[in-house]
Design a protein around this motif. Sequence first.
Motif, PDB file in Angstrom:
ATOM      1  N   ASP A 108     -54.831  15.259  63.826  1.00  0.00           N
ATOM      2  CA  ASP A 108     -55.168  13.857  64.120  1.00  0.00           C
ATOM      3  C   ASP A 108     -54.938  13.527  65.589  1.00  0.00           C
ATOM      4  OD1 ASP A 108     -55.663  13.646  61.472  1.00  0.00           O
ATOM      5  OD2 ASP A 108     -54.054  12.236  61.028  1.00  0.00           O
ATOM      6  N   ASP A 109     -55.735  12.589  66.095  1.00  0.00           N
ATOM      7  CA  ASP A 109     -55.537  12.112  67.459  1.00  0.00           C
ATOM      8  C   ASP A 109     -54.453  11.051  67.519  1.00  0.00           C
ATOM      9  OD1 ASP A 109     -57.503  13.750  68.516  1.00  0.00           O
ATOM     10  OD2 ASP A 109     -59.090  12.288  68.175  1.00  0.00           O
ATOM     11  N   ASP A 110     -54.111  10.478  66.380  1.00  0.00           N
ATOM     12  CA  ASP A 110     -53.129   9.397  66.328  1.00  0.00           C
ATOM     13  C   ASP A 110     -51.724   9.984  66.320  1.00  0.00           C
ATOM     14  OD1 ASP A 110     -51.725   7.085  65.987  1.00  0.00           O
ATOM     15  OD2 ASP A 110     -52.553   6.596  64.018  1.00  0.00           O
ATOM     16  N   GLU A 111     -51.007   9.812  67.423  1.00  0.00           N
ATOM     17  CA  GLU A 111     -49.662  10.364  67.547  1.00  0.00           C
ATOM     18  C   GLU A 111     -48.649   9.631  66.668  1.00  0.00           C
ATOM     19  OE1 GLU A 111     -48.957   9.948  71.681  1.00  0.00           O
ATOM     20  OE2 GLU A 111     -50.215  11.634  72.221  1.00  0.00           O
ATOM     21  N   LEU A 112     -48.959   8.416  66.278  1.00  0.00           N
ATOM     22  CA  LEU A 112     -48.018   7.615  65.501  1.00  0.00           C
ATOM     23  C   LEU A 112     -48.342   7.607  64.009  1.00  0.00           C
ATOM     24  CD1 LEU A 112     -47.555   4.602  67.933  1.00  0.00           C
ATOM     25  CD2 LEU A 112     -46.071   6.565  67.611  1.00  0.00           C
ATOM     26  N   TRP A 113     -49.061   8.626  63.533  1.00  0.00           N
ATOM     27  CA  TRP A 113     -49.437   8.654  62.124  1.00  0.00           C
ATOM     28  C   TRP A 113     -48.231   8.594  61.217  1.00  0.00           C
ATOM     29  CZ3 TRP A 113     -47.466  12.444  59.104  1.00  0.00           C
ATOM     30  CH2 TRP A 113     -47.006  13.602  59.733  1.00  0.00           C
ATOM     31  N   TRP A 114     -47.142   9.271  61.609  1.00  0.00           N
ATOM     32  CA  TRP A 114     -45.951   9.305  60.753  1.00  0.00           C
ATOM     33  C   TRP A 114     -45.272   7.944  60.714  1.00  0.00           C
ATOM     34  CZ3 TRP A 114     -41.190   8.319  62.879  1.00  0.00           C
ATOM     35  CH2 TRP A 114     -41.131   8.322  64.283  1.00  0.00           C
ATOM     36  N   VAL A 115     -45.308   7.194  61.828  1.00  0.00           N
ATOM     37  CA  VAL A 115     -44.720   5.846  61.847  1.00  0.00           C
ATOM     38  C   VAL A 115     -45.522   4.939  60.918  1.00  0.00           C
ATOM     39  CG1 VAL A 115     -44.244   3.823  63.287  1.00  0.00           C
ATOM     40  CG2 VAL A 115     -43.840   6.117  64.192  1.00  0.00           C
ATOM     41  N   LYS A 116     -46.832   5.018  61.016  1.00  0.00           N
ATOM     42  CA  LYS A 116     -47.689   4.186  60.168  1.00  0.00           C
ATOM     43  C   LYS A 116     -47.507   4.531  58.691  1.00  0.00           C
ATOM     44  CE  LYS A 116     -50.978   3.440  63.852  1.00  0.00           C
ATOM     45  NZ  LYS A 116     -52.265   3.829  64.418  1.00  0.00           N
ATOM     46  N   ASN A 117     -47.377   5.813  58.375  1.00  0.00           N
ATOM     47  CA  ASN A 117     -47.140   6.213  56.987  1.00  0.00           C
ATOM     48  C   ASN A 117     -45.804   5.688  56.483  1.00  0.00           C
ATOM     49  OD1 ASN A 117     -49.555   7.526  56.717  1.00  0.00           O
ATOM     50  ND2 ASN A 117     -48.713   9.585  56.947  1.00  0.00           N
ATOM     51  N   LYS A 118     -44.779   5.736  57.320  1.00  0.00           N
ATOM     52  CA  LYS A 118     -43.457   5.244  56.919  1.00  0.00           C
ATOM     53  C   LYS A 118     -43.509   3.741  56.687  1.00  0.00           C
ATOM     54  CE  LYS A 118     -39.021   5.463  56.256  1.00  0.00           C
ATOM     55  NZ  LYS A 118     -38.511   5.897  54.979  1.00  0.00           N
ATOM     56  N   LEU A 119     -44.157   3.001  57.580  1.00  0.00           N
ATOM     57  CA  LEU A 119     -44.289   1.556  57.401  1.00  0.00           C
ATOM     58  C   LEU A 119     -45.029   1.242  56.107  1.00  0.00           C
ATOM     59  CD1 LEU A 119     -45.173   0.430  61.030  1.00  0.00           C
ATOM     60  CD2 LEU A 119     -43.052  -0.030  59.794  1.00  0.00           C
ATOM     61  N   ARG A 120     -46.112   1.958  55.838  1.00  0.00           N
ATOM     62  CA  ARG A 120     -46.880   1.744  54.627  1.00  0.00           C
ATOM     63  C   ARG A 120     -46.024   2.037  53.391  1.00  0.00           C
ATOM     64  NH1 ARG A 120     -50.591   5.333  55.518  1.00  0.00           N
ATOM     65  NH2 ARG A 120     -51.553   4.092  57.148  1.00  0.00           N
ATOM     66  N   ALA A 121     -45.244   3.126  53.445  1.00  0.00           N
ATOM     67  CA  ALA A 121     -44.390   3.499  52.317  1.00  0.00           C
ATOM     68  C   ALA A 121     -43.305   2.446  52.069  1.00  0.00           C
ATOM     69  CB  ALA A 121     -43.745   4.864  52.574  1.00  0.00           C
ATOM     70  N   GLU A 122     -42.856   1.799  53.140  1.00  0.00           N
ATOM     71  CA  GLU A 122     -41.819   0.776  53.020  1.00  0.00           C
ATOM     72  C   GLU A 122     -42.399  -0.610  52.756  1.00  0.00           C
ATOM     73  OE1 GLU A 122     -38.490   1.302  53.087  1.00  0.00           O
ATOM     74  OE2 GLU A 122     -38.837   3.457  53.280  1.00  0.00           O
TER      75      GLU A 122
END
Length: 140
Positions: free
Chosen positions: A46-60
């Motif tokens: 992915d080009d999105d470096e913050l994918w893991w942050v976005k996934n964590k926010l979505r999970a929370e």
Amino acid sequence: MVGMTERKPWDVPFESWIERQIRLAQERGEFDNLPGAGKPIPHLGDDDELWWVKNKLRAEGLTTEALLPPSLQLRREVQRLPGTIADLPSEQSVRDAVADLNHRIADYLRAPSAPVVPVHRVDADAAVSEWRTRRPDRRI
């Protein structure tokens, strides 16, 4: 994983020691049948470096607004207040919502953090007045 608690000998370079630990674990079959084995690592390309942050926010169950500094979060809450109180059922519930917001603003003002953005307390009477004017006539 018996070998993983073993300490690295002082005379062995870290890379060699780590590679040896991995090889021994592979030989013992400790990596066999792991979930996702043989599959690509998600988001690696992915080009999105913050994918893991976005996934964590979505999970929370949070939005990206949770990443904003407190001053900006409070300022946004003040701006959205008319919409927030619009569907509240009573004047007291409007006053309670404003009191809660003002309490959090006061806490922030006691110990502001960077970036310092001007945030002012909300006038409860003005909020109630605006709430009344925006409400449809609900007389029974």
